[in-house]
Enzyme design. Structure first.
Site, PDB file in Angstrom:
ATOM      1  N   SER A 241       0.823  -1.218   0.000  1.00  0.00           N
ATOM      2  CA  SER A 241       0.000   0.000   0.000  1.00  0.00           C
ATOM      3  C   SER A 241       0.856   1.268   0.000  1.00  0.00           C
ATOM      4  O   SER A 241       0.554   2.237  -0.716  1.00  0.00           O
ATOM      5  CB  SER A 241      -0.984   0.020   1.180  1.00  0.00           C
ATOM      6  OG  SER A 241      -0.332  -0.234   2.392  1.00  0.00           O
ATOM      7  N   HIS A 318       5.601 -12.782   7.659  1.00  0.00           N
ATOM      8  CA  HIS A 318       5.850 -11.397   7.226  1.00  0.00           C
ATOM      9  C   HIS A 318       7.054 -11.361   6.305  1.00  0.00           C
ATOM     10  O   HIS A 318       7.993 -12.146   6.493  1.00  0.00           O
ATOM     11  CB  HIS A 318       6.077 -10.466   8.424  1.00  0.00           C
ATOM     12  CG  HIS A 318       5.854  -9.037   8.084  1.00  0.00           C
ATOM     13  ND1 HIS A 318       6.840  -8.235   7.551  1.00  0.00           N
ATOM     14  CD2 HIS A 318       4.734  -8.274   8.136  1.00  0.00           C
ATOM     15  CE1 HIS A 318       6.346  -7.046   7.322  1.00  0.00           C
ATOM     16  NE2 HIS A 318       5.069  -7.035   7.653  1.00  0.00           N
ATOM     17  N   ASP A 373      -2.487  -8.450  11.681  1.00  0.00           N
ATOM     18  CA  ASP A 373      -3.834  -8.878  11.315  1.00  0.00           C
ATOM     19  C   ASP A 373      -4.335 -10.071  12.123  1.00  0.00           C
ATOM     20  O   ASP A 373      -5.526 -10.364  12.113  1.00  0.00           O
ATOM     21  CB  ASP A 373      -3.876  -9.212   9.820  1.00  0.00           C
ATOM     22  CG  ASP A 373      -3.572  -7.990   8.977  1.00  0.00           C
ATOM     23  OD1 ASP A 373      -4.186  -6.946   9.232  1.00  0.00           O
ATOM     24  OD2 ASP A 373      -2.711  -8.071   8.089  1.00  0.00           O
ATOM     25  N   ARG A 399      -4.109   3.760   7.375  1.00  0.00           N
ATOM     26  CA  ARG A 399      -2.932   3.794   6.494  1.00  0.00           C
ATOM     27  C   ARG A 399      -2.788   5.143   5.780  1.00  0.00           C
ATOM     28  O   ARG A 399      -1.704   5.547   5.377  1.00  0.00           O
ATOM     29  CB  ARG A 399      -3.026   2.605   5.527  1.00  0.00           C
ATOM     30  CG  ARG A 399      -1.822   2.233   4.680  1.00  0.00           C
ATOM     31  CD  ARG A 399      -0.501   2.243   5.362  1.00  0.00           C
ATOM     32  NE  ARG A 399      -0.244   1.289   6.417  1.00  0.00           N
ATOM     33  CZ  ARG A 399       0.420   0.138   6.310  1.00  0.00           C
ATOM     34  NH1 ARG A 399       0.891  -0.224   5.158  1.00  0.00           N
ATOM     35  NH2 ARG A 399       0.647  -0.633   7.360  1.00  0.00           N
ATOM     36  N   ARG A 419      11.108   4.550 -11.768  1.00  0.00           N
ATOM     37  CA  ARG A 419      11.170   3.765 -12.999  1.00  0.00           C
ATOM     38  C   ARG A 419      12.361   2.802 -12.916  1.00  0.00           C
ATOM     39  O   ARG A 419      13.408   3.043 -13.512  1.00  0.00           O
ATOM     40  CB  ARG A 419      11.319   4.733 -14.177  1.00  0.00           C
ATOM     41  CG  ARG A 419      10.832   4.301 -15.546  1.00  0.00           C
ATOM     42  CD  ARG A 419      11.206   2.941 -15.891  1.00  0.00           C
ATOM     43  NE  ARG A 419      10.872   2.578 -17.253  1.00  0.00           N
ATOM     44  CZ  ARG A 419      11.192   1.393 -17.747  1.00  0.00           C
ATOM     45  NH1 ARG A 419      11.801   0.484 -17.001  1.00  0.00           N
ATOM     46  NH2 ARG A 419      10.877   1.101 -18.992  1.00  0.00           N
TER      47      ARG A 419
HETATM   48  N1  AMX Z   1       0.934 -19.926   6.103  1.00  0.00           N
HETATM   49  C1  AMX Z   1       1.360 -20.841   5.211  1.00  0.00           C
HETATM   50  N2  AMX Z   1       2.433 -20.667   4.410  1.00  0.00           N
HETATM   51  C2  AMX Z   1       3.121 -19.530   4.563  1.00  0.00           C
HETATM   52  C3  AMX Z   1       2.760 -18.542   5.505  1.00  0.00           C
HETATM   53  C4  AMX Z   1       1.608 -18.768   6.279  1.00  0.00           C
HETATM   54  N3  AMX Z   1       1.161 -17.881   7.163  1.00  0.00           N
HETATM   55  N4  AMX Z   1       3.646 -17.527   5.424  1.00  0.00           N
HETATM   56  C5  AMX Z   1       4.534 -17.871   4.453  1.00  0.00           C
HETATM   57  N5  AMX Z   1       4.210 -19.066   3.934  1.00  0.00           N
HETATM   58  C6  AMX Z   1       4.873 -19.774   2.827  1.00  0.00           C
HETATM   59  C7  AMX Z   1       4.862 -18.883   1.590  1.00  0.00           C
HETATM   60  O1  AMX Z   1       3.588 -18.981   0.924  1.00  0.00           O
HETATM   61  C8  AMX Z   1       6.016 -19.460   0.808  1.00  0.00           C
HETATM   62  O2  AMX Z   1       5.589 -20.662   0.230  1.00  0.00           O
HETATM   63  P1  AMX Z   1       6.077 -21.126  -1.241  1.00  0.00           P
HETATM   64  O3  AMX Z   1       7.577 -21.153  -1.160  1.00  0.00           O
HETATM   65  O4  AMX Z   1       5.443 -22.461  -1.426  1.00  0.00           O
HETATM   66  O5  AMX Z   1       5.576 -20.074  -2.187  1.00  0.00           O
HETATM   67  C9  AMX Z   1       7.019 -19.793   1.907  1.00  0.00           C
HETATM   68  O6  AMX Z   1       6.245 -19.939   3.101  1.00  0.00           O
HETATM   69  C10 AMX Z   1       8.095 -18.739   2.125  1.00  0.00           C
HETATM   70  O7  AMX Z   1       7.453 -17.501   2.365  1.00  0.00           O
HETATM   71  P2  AMX Z   1       8.166 -16.346   3.227  1.00  0.00           P
HETATM   72  O8  AMX Z   1       9.424 -15.979   2.504  1.00  0.00           O
HETATM   73  O9  AMX Z   1       8.281 -16.769   4.639  1.00  0.00           O
HETATM   74  O10 AMX Z   1       7.088 -15.185   3.169  1.00  0.00           O
HETATM   75  P3  AMX Z   1       6.868 -14.066   2.047  1.00  0.00           P
HETATM   76  O11 AMX Z   1       7.781 -12.932   2.334  1.00  0.00           O
HETATM   77  O12 AMX Z   1       6.919 -14.639   0.668  1.00  0.00           O
HETATM   78  O13 AMX Z   1       5.360 -13.647   2.311  1.00  0.00           O
HETATM   79  C11 AMX Z   1       3.454 -13.049   3.590  1.00  0.00           C
HETATM   80  C12 AMX Z   1       4.972 -12.874   3.407  1.00  0.00           C
HETATM   81  C13 AMX Z   1       2.978 -12.100   4.660  1.00  0.00           C
HETATM   82  C14 AMX Z   1       2.752 -12.713   2.267  1.00  0.00           C
HETATM   83  C15 AMX Z   1       3.176 -14.527   3.994  1.00  0.00           C
HETATM   84  O14 AMX Z   1       3.785 -14.812   5.234  1.00  0.00           O
HETATM   85  C16 AMX Z   1       1.696 -14.870   4.060  1.00  0.00           C
HETATM   86  O15 AMX Z   1       1.095 -15.190   3.025  1.00  0.00           O
HETATM   87  N6  AMX Z   1       1.053 -14.777   5.294  1.00  0.00           N
HETATM   88  C17 AMX Z   1      -0.366 -15.010   5.433  1.00  0.00           C
HETATM   89  C18 AMX Z   1      -1.151 -13.780   4.964  1.00  0.00           C
HETATM   90  C19 AMX Z   1      -0.999 -12.606   5.913  1.00  0.00           C
HETATM   91  O16 AMX Z   1      -1.130 -12.741   7.120  1.00  0.00           O
HETATM   92  N7  AMX Z   1      -0.743 -11.410   5.373  1.00  0.00           N
HETATM   93  C20 AMX Z   1      -0.672 -10.170   6.151  1.00  0.00           C
HETATM   94  C21 AMX Z   1       0.730  -9.604   6.247  1.00  0.00           C
HETATM   95  C22 AMX Z   1       0.745  -8.292   7.006  1.00  0.00           C
HETATM   96  C23 AMX Z   1       0.080  -7.206   6.206  1.00  0.00           C
HETATM   97  O17 AMX Z   1       0.563  -6.818   5.149  1.00  0.00           O
HETATM   98  N8  AMX Z   1      -1.040  -6.699   6.626  1.00  0.00           N
END
Ligand code: AMX
Length: 441
Positions: A241, A318, A373, A399, A419
């Protein structure tokens, strides 16, 4: 208004002069190295932006101009009789870089009160949408309908000097922040309360008045809104965002257009929509198990089922943080103080005991700890706000404080259009074979 604008201009001129000197002396200094995997993996760990308002430490969590969340709770001005910080004070801190006095915070409250008028066509634009439209879609459309009020767009069309961009961006940002609670509350009352709208109360602070317009008069809910609006405001510049707002603003799209872009990014389930996903997931778990407060064994089994279905556990993980999010901890403290026996809040705490070891055991997740969250929805449900589709709008109103303060800084520092260079996989393959030298041009 004049005082805040003058102070901001003074700080921005001083910082701009410092940046000029820094770049003159150190502009060629290397700040890091980029490896191939980073450009395929969401640019994780790649420093590429300057955002003045806050800084995220992977171990400690967010600091706003150097102040942690517990610092803010201690040092920022409060509402009369309240314990939680006023978001007005945080906005001052992010914009000016110094802690506000009580008068500074109440000055912002009165400026936002004065500027909060929402023109009728914005409500008409919301009303034109089917009632089933997701609240975030209604919110973004309302922000775009408000764009008719942009000073930046009008002054640019009239030939504004680039030295004045910051001034117009500042005015738009203040107007937009002032108007958002009314717009958000209108969407809530329209969608869930049969269009029974509540007029603003000019005696309340920004977040207290927001709670009032949403229809929650409980002092506890008003305090929750002050805390909520403070802790969700900013998380440095690279999150979707903040980055989207900054990026779109760099094309000199006005603050309404830039903020709407950021809000479309916040609407994603991996970002701001995660708060609604968390409560939805807990409600589904409780329904499936038929219990109000599941045991840790039941939660563990449900988490494993979620993972086996190829879904994420919402509220956990995260991209930058590597510890429990202090925004989660602040909400946990609020829960302990105001509702220690609430079964849903206790479910959130039990999930906190259960999920991290399971995620850790998978080996691939970099951060098994809860983010902001994981907690917010349960506190809202406690006060009766069960309509979880709406939660991301609350996040969005908060935000606005961080991303619009940053947008004022972007224009005041004369940040150019963003860019970065992109490449194709074909080019990567040629480069790996030593056949392509144009990388990075
Ligand atoms: N549950 C299951 N799997 C998860 C996970 C979770 N809570 N968090 C990470 N993973 C998985 C990823 O999907 C990824 O899997 P892949 O290799 O098969 O694609 C692997 O673990 C490695 O991911 P990462 O490097 O630890 O995380 P990231 O930086 O790629 O992603 C985030 C970060 C937040 C998108 C991810 O942890 C996630 O999807 N969490 C659940 C959704 C969530 O709570 N989002 C809110 C974040 C805060 C915000 O912005 N408001």
């Amino acid at each position: 208004m004049g005082i805040l604008k003058d102070r901001f201009k003074g700080k921005a001129d001083q910082t701009a002069a410092e940046i000029k000197d820094i770049l003159k002396e150190h502009g060629n200094k290397k700040i890091g190295e980029v490896i191939l995997s980073q450009i395929y993996q969401g640019m994780r760990g790649m420093t590429g932006l300057v955002t003045e308002t806050s800084l995220l430490d992977p171990q400690e969590g967010i600091r706003f101009r150097g102040y942690s969340i517990p610092d803010l709770q201690q040092k920022l001005p409060k509402a009369k009789g309240g314990d939680e910080p006023l978001p007005e004070g945080l906005f001052y801190l992010m914009l000016i870089g110094e802690l506000p006095s009580e008068e500074d915070a109440s000055h912002i409250t009165s400026v936002w009160q004065r500027r909060s008028h929402v023109p009728n066509h914005v409500f008409a634009a919301i009303e034109a949408l089917p009632i089933g439209t997701h609240p975030m879609t209604q919110f973004v459309i309302a922000v775009m309908a408000l764009q008719t009020e942009s000073q930046f767009a009008k002054r640019y069309a009239a030939g504004m000097n680039k030295k004045d961009y910051w001034d117009a961006a500042f005015d738009d940002s203040m107007d937009l922040i002032a108007r958002l609670p009314r717009v958000a509350a209108y969407i809530y009352r329209r969608k869930y309360k049969f269009g029974d709208h509540i007029q603003p109360n000019g005696l309340l602070d920004w977040a207290g008045n927001f709670a009032h317009m949403l229809g929650y008069e409980d002092d506890g809910f008003k305090e929750l809104m002050r805390l909520y609006m403070t802790i969700h405001a900013d998380h440095e510049g690279g999150n979707v965002s903040a980055h989207a707002t900054h990026l779109v603003g760099s094309a000199l799209s006005d603050p309404y257009q830039s903020f709407a872009a950021g809000m479309n990014g916040l609407s994603g389930p991996l970002h701001g929509l995660a708060n609604q996903e968390v409560i939805k997931w807990i409600f589904e778990m409780r329904e499936e198990l038929g219990v109000e407060l599941p045991s840790t064994e039941q939660i563990a089994a449900y988490v494993k089922k979620t993972l086996s279905e190829g879904k994420v556990v919402p509220g956990y993980g995260h991209a930058v943080l590597r510890k429990t999010d202090p925004r989660f901890s602040a909400q946990m403290e609020f829960g302990k103080k105001h509702m220690p026996g609430d079964p849903l809040v206790n479910t959130v705490w039990r999930i906190y005991e259960t999920v991290p070891p399971i995620l850790q055991s998978m080996g691939k997740i970099k951060n098994p700890w809860p983010n902001v969250d994981a907690h917010s929805g349960a506190l809202l449900v406690h006060y009766g706000m069960v309509e979880y589709d709406f939660y991301t709008v609350l996040f969005g109103v908060s935000r606005s404080l961080g991303v619009l303060a940053s947008l004022c800084w972007d224009r005041a520092l004369g940040m150019p259009i963003e860019r970065p260079k992109s490449v194709t996989t074909e080019q990567v393959k040629k480069w790996l074979k030593g056949q392509d030298e144009i990388w990075g041009e």
